[in-house]
Motif scaffolding. Structure first.
Motif: not given
Length: 333
Positions: A135, A238, A288, A306, A309-310, A313-314
């Motif tokens: 990431g 996201t 995402s 991916a 992310g919302h 962690t992305q």
């Protein structure tokens, strides 16, 4: 006669005084020398740049084998070729083993003392290294602030744990479970998802640790990587899959080719779910974005998707890893 006696007495006094002065001088010299020896050390032999690099490598090798370090640098160069914003090529790397019987290592990349990305490198059962996930930016698993909030919900703190003689460990269970293990004397261990702070079921995690396989020897030849070429990242907004649960009743969509992921961005959103194995993925999670890697020497391409992310962690993870247990759904069928 009196003069001769007087002279003799004076001579004796002079002799005694002289001896006393010489003794003091000798003692002074002795203590000065001893004190100097106690304070100083022999001069160090000059150290060449090669010697310094060898010592540094040995120190790092305690945390990650040389093959893992080389693997990390090669993949960072690939990321830096298209992601100059995060200075992957100039980054410094910190390696952290993820648990006893280590099969994985957390690699945190920093530039000018600021976190700008991470990688998790794992060893397969065959001893080959693979990039399990990565990431960019300040988001990273094992975030201390996220951990602190998770502990607060259990009425705990890092200070309390250390004061009680407890221990905090970083763990990673394949395929994608990054978690904290919190151990306290005379109490059951707590397991916390390192990507979202959720409390994990203790029984399941204990079983994972009990059945974990011993570390295999890394095959340095098979793990050697030739040049990777990386395409630009394709991102999308996201969302929270729990805001609309209609996708649960829909049929999964097939997303196994690059063309499928190009079409993906025309959709309103895609959800990944591993159903009863979501614990190992942190799912269900929104998709995402994606990024495609190419290795011309090995005629190989790897698609990294991916997830998160919302509210978590992305993480960029291999599509093949996600397909082992899960499926993809249109968020608004």
């Amino acid at each position: 006669m009196e003069r001769t006696g007087t002279q003799r007495i004076l001579l004796q006094r002079i002799t005694l005084i002289t001896l006393a002065v010489l003794s003091c001088a000798a003692l002074s010299t002795f203590w000065s020398t001893a004190s100097a020896e106690g304070r100083s050390t022999p001069p160090l032999a000059p150290m060449s740049l090669t010697d310094f690099e060898d010592i540094t490598a040995l120190q790092h090798d305690k945390l990650a084998p040389i093959a893992v370090q080389q693997f990390a640098h090669e993949h960072a160069l690939a990321l830096g070729s298209v992601d100059g914003e995060f200075n992957w090529k100039k980054a410094e790397f910190n390696f952290t083993p993820l648990g006893p019987g280590t099969h994985s290592w957390l690699v945190q990349a920093t530039f000018e003392e600021k976190l700008m990305g991470y990688m998790i490198i794992s060893a397969t059962d065959q001893g080959q290294l693979k990039l399990s996930e990565y990431g960019s930016g300040e988001q990273s698993p094992y975030d201390r602030e996220l951990l602190s909030h998770a502990l607060e919900r259990q009425h705990l703190s890092l200070t309390m744990i250390h004061a009680d003689g407890g221990e905090l460990g970083l763990r990673y269970a394949l395929p994608l479970l990054a978690y904290w293990k919190v151990e306290r004397p005379n109490q059951e261990a707590l397991y916390i998802d390192a990507t979202n702070g959720d409390l994990l079921p203790s029984e399941t995690l204990r079983q994972i640790e009990t059945t974990s396989k011993p570390m295999v020897t890394i095959d340095t030849v098979a793990s050697a990587t030739s040049s990777w070429l990386v395409d630009s990242i394709h991102m999308r907004p996201t969302f929270n899959p729990m805001d609309n649960l209609l996708w649960i009743t829909s049929k999964p969509v097939k997303l196994t080719r690059v063309q499928d992921w190009i079409q993906l961005h025309k959709e309103l959103g895609i959800v990944y779910s591993a159903n009863d194995r979501n614990i190992f993925y942190g799912g269900p999670l929104p998709i995402s974005g994606y990024q495609l890697w190419h290795n011309k020497a090995q005629s190989q391409s790897v698609l990294y998707v991916a997830i998160g992310g919302h509210t978590s962690t992305q993480r960029f993870v291999p599509l093949d890893t996600l397909l082992e247990d899960g499926q993809f759904y249109v968020a608004n069928p």
